[in-house]
Design a protein around this motif. Sequence first.
Motif, PDB file in Angstrom:
ATOM      1  N   LEU A  48      36.139  31.703  42.660  1.00 38.39           N
ATOM      2  CA  LEU A  48      37.109  31.891  41.577  1.00 38.39           C
ATOM      3  C   LEU A  48      38.280  30.923  41.702  1.00 38.39           C
ATOM      4  O   LEU A  48      38.767  30.398  40.696  1.00 38.39           O
ATOM      5  N   ARG A  49      38.717  30.675  42.915  1.00 36.31           N
ATOM      6  CA  ARG A  49      39.787  29.688  43.102  1.00 36.31           C
ATOM      7  C   ARG A  49      39.310  28.298  42.707  1.00 36.31           C
ATOM      8  O   ARG A  49      40.080  27.500  42.155  1.00 36.31           O
ATOM      9  N   GLU A  50      38.044  28.000  42.986  1.00 37.22           N
ATOM     10  CA  GLU A  50      37.497  26.707  42.580  1.00 37.22           C
ATOM     11  C   GLU A  50      37.503  26.555  41.064  1.00 37.22           C
ATOM     12  O   GLU A  50      37.685  25.443  40.556  1.00 37.22           O
ATOM     13  N   THR A  51      37.322  27.646  40.336  1.00 33.59           N
ATOM     14  CA  THR A  51      37.377  27.541  38.871  1.00 33.59           C
ATOM     15  C   THR A  51      38.751  27.085  38.424  1.00 33.59           C
ATOM     16  O   THR A  51      38.864  26.290  37.485  1.00 33.59           O
ATOM     17  N   LEU A  52      39.772  27.585  39.093  1.00 30.50           N
ATOM     18  CA  LEU A  52      41.130  27.162  38.747  1.00 30.50           C
ATOM     19  C   LEU A  52      41.316  25.672  39.032  1.00 30.50           C
ATOM     20  O   LEU A  52      41.972  24.968  38.262  1.00 30.50           O
ATOM     21  N   ALA A  53      40.718  25.188  40.113  1.00 32.77           N
ATOM     22  CA  ALA A  53      40.807  23.762  40.431  1.00 32.77           C
ATOM     23  C   ALA A  53      40.086  22.930  39.367  1.00 32.77           C
ATOM     24  O   ALA A  53      40.611  21.902  38.916  1.00 32.77           O
ATOM     25  N   VAL A  54      38.903  23.362  38.944  1.00 31.46           N
ATOM     26  CA  VAL A  54      38.162  22.652  37.905  1.00 31.46           C
ATOM     27  C   VAL A  54      38.996  22.582  36.624  1.00 31.46           C
ATOM     28  O   VAL A  54      39.119  21.522  36.002  1.00 31.46           O
TER      29      VAL A  54
ATOM     30  N   GLY B 110      45.883  27.688  28.638  1.00 28.96           N
ATOM     31  CA  GLY B 110      45.744  29.125  28.401  1.00 28.96           C
ATOM     32  C   GLY B 110      44.709  29.753  29.305  1.00 28.96           C
ATOM     33  O   GLY B 110      44.879  30.879  29.788  1.00 28.96           O
ATOM     34  N   ALA B 111      43.616  29.021  29.566  1.00 26.50           N
ATOM     35  CA  ALA B 111      42.569  29.525  30.458  1.00 26.50           C
ATOM     36  C   ALA B 111      43.105  29.682  31.881  1.00 26.50           C
ATOM     37  O   ALA B 111      42.842  30.693  32.550  1.00 26.50           O
ATOM     38  N   ILE B 112      43.840  28.698  32.341  1.00 24.90           N
ATOM     39  CA  ILE B 112      44.431  28.777  33.678  1.00 24.90           C
ATOM     40  C   ILE B 112      45.392  29.954  33.749  1.00 24.90           C
ATOM     41  O   ILE B 112      45.386  30.728  34.716  1.00 24.90           O
ATOM     42  N   ASN B 113      46.197  30.115  32.726  1.00 28.89           N
ATOM     43  CA  ASN B 113      47.141  31.229  32.686  1.00 28.89           C
ATOM     44  C   ASN B 113      46.408  32.572  32.723  1.00 28.89           C
ATOM     45  O   ASN B 113      46.831  33.505  33.405  1.00 28.89           O
ATOM     46  N   ALA B 114      45.284  32.675  32.018  1.00 32.19           N
ATOM     47  CA  ALA B 114      44.519  33.923  31.984  1.00 32.19           C
ATOM     48  C   ALA B 114      43.993  34.284  33.371  1.00 32.19           C
ATOM     49  O   ALA B 114      43.942  35.464  33.733  1.00 32.19           O
ATOM     50  N   LEU B 115      43.612  33.272  34.134  1.00 32.80           N
ATOM     51  CA  LEU B 115      43.031  33.500  35.458  1.00 32.80           C
ATOM     52  C   LEU B 115      44.072  33.522  36.581  1.00 32.80           C
ATOM     53  O   LEU B 115      43.723  33.678  37.750  1.00 32.80           O
ATOM     54  N   GLU B 116      45.313  33.393  36.238  1.00 31.58           N
ATOM     55  CA  GLU B 116      46.400  33.315  37.219  1.00 31.58           C
ATOM     56  C   GLU B 116      46.409  34.446  38.238  1.00 31.58           C
ATOM     57  O   GLU B 116      46.734  34.209  39.415  1.00 31.58           O
ATOM     58  N   PRO B 117      46.070  35.684  37.897  1.00 28.26           N
ATOM     59  CA  PRO B 117      46.093  36.742  38.918  1.00 28.26           C
ATOM     60  C   PRO B 117      45.240  36.432  40.147  1.00 28.26           C
ATOM     61  O   PRO B 117      45.532  36.911  41.251  1.00 28.26           O
ATOM     62  N   ILE B 118      44.212  35.612  39.990  1.00 25.01           N
ATOM     63  CA  ILE B 118      43.353  35.244  41.121  1.00 25.01           C
ATOM     64  C   ILE B 118      44.173  34.614  42.232  1.00 25.01           C
ATOM     65  O   ILE B 118      43.870  34.779  43.417  1.00 25.01           O
TER      66      ILE B 118
ATOM     67  N   ALA C 233      35.215  36.629  32.761  1.00 23.89           N
ATOM     68  CA  ALA C 233      36.126  35.753  32.017  1.00 23.89           C
ATOM     69  C   ALA C 233      35.717  34.294  32.185  1.00 23.89           C
ATOM     70  O   ALA C 233      35.720  33.521  31.214  1.00 23.89           O
ATOM     71  N   VAL C 234      35.338  33.917  33.396  1.00 23.96           N
ATOM     72  CA  VAL C 234      34.906  32.537  33.641  1.00 23.96           C
ATOM     73  C   VAL C 234      33.623  32.241  32.869  1.00 23.96           C
ATOM     74  O   VAL C 234      33.485  31.169  32.271  1.00 23.96           O
ATOM     75  N   ARG C 235      32.703  33.194  32.830  1.00 26.71           N
ATOM     76  CA  ARG C 235      31.465  32.985  32.067  1.00 26.71           C
ATOM     77  C   ARG C 235      31.757  32.812  30.574  1.00 26.71           C
ATOM     78  O   ARG C 235      31.117  32.009  29.896  1.00 26.71           O
ATOM     79  N   ARG C 236      32.729  33.541  30.072  1.00 22.70           N
ATOM     80  CA  ARG C 236      33.117  33.375  28.656  1.00 22.70           C
ATOM     81  C   ARG C 236      33.730  31.995  28.449  1.00 22.70           C
ATOM     82  O   ARG C 236      33.482  31.350  27.428  1.00 22.70           O
TER      83      ARG C 236
END
Length: 138
Positions: A62-68, A86-94, A124-127
């Motif tokens: 999941l952290r790698e998704t933020l890097a991508v 917006g996607a990065i912001n959505a995943l910020e809790p990770i 969320a990442v799959r979406r």
Amino acid sequence: MDMRRIVAVLAEEAEQQVQDQIWHRTPSDRALALETEAGLRNVVGPPEVQEALPQIDRLEHLRETLAVLAISLARTHGRLAWFLSGAINALEPILRWRAMPADRGGTFGTVFASPEEYAEAEQAVRRLQDILAWIAAE
């Protein structure tokens, strides 16, 4: 609002902007969206694959998704950049999750995430994968 819902709202907005001809996806938008989608698919796979992993590996993915997403964001501008932001912001809790116990001392505000939270983030990442593939399509 949970990560899945935030990503769903982003996807709806992207689709609406394209439909309303507000967002004209350029060839570079399409190429970067496709590259980003592939990067996300490389780190977060299907539910049965992810759920079989130890939590520390799931968190790493999941952290790698933020890097991508961050690398892609650094390479673009305009509507695609806004979408990625917006996607990065959505995943910020990770960023506040941890998978290892703290033997002593503080944890810098990190918390253990539940299996449900991991599943939600992965969904969320799959979406995001799906909408980026759609953005890339002609």
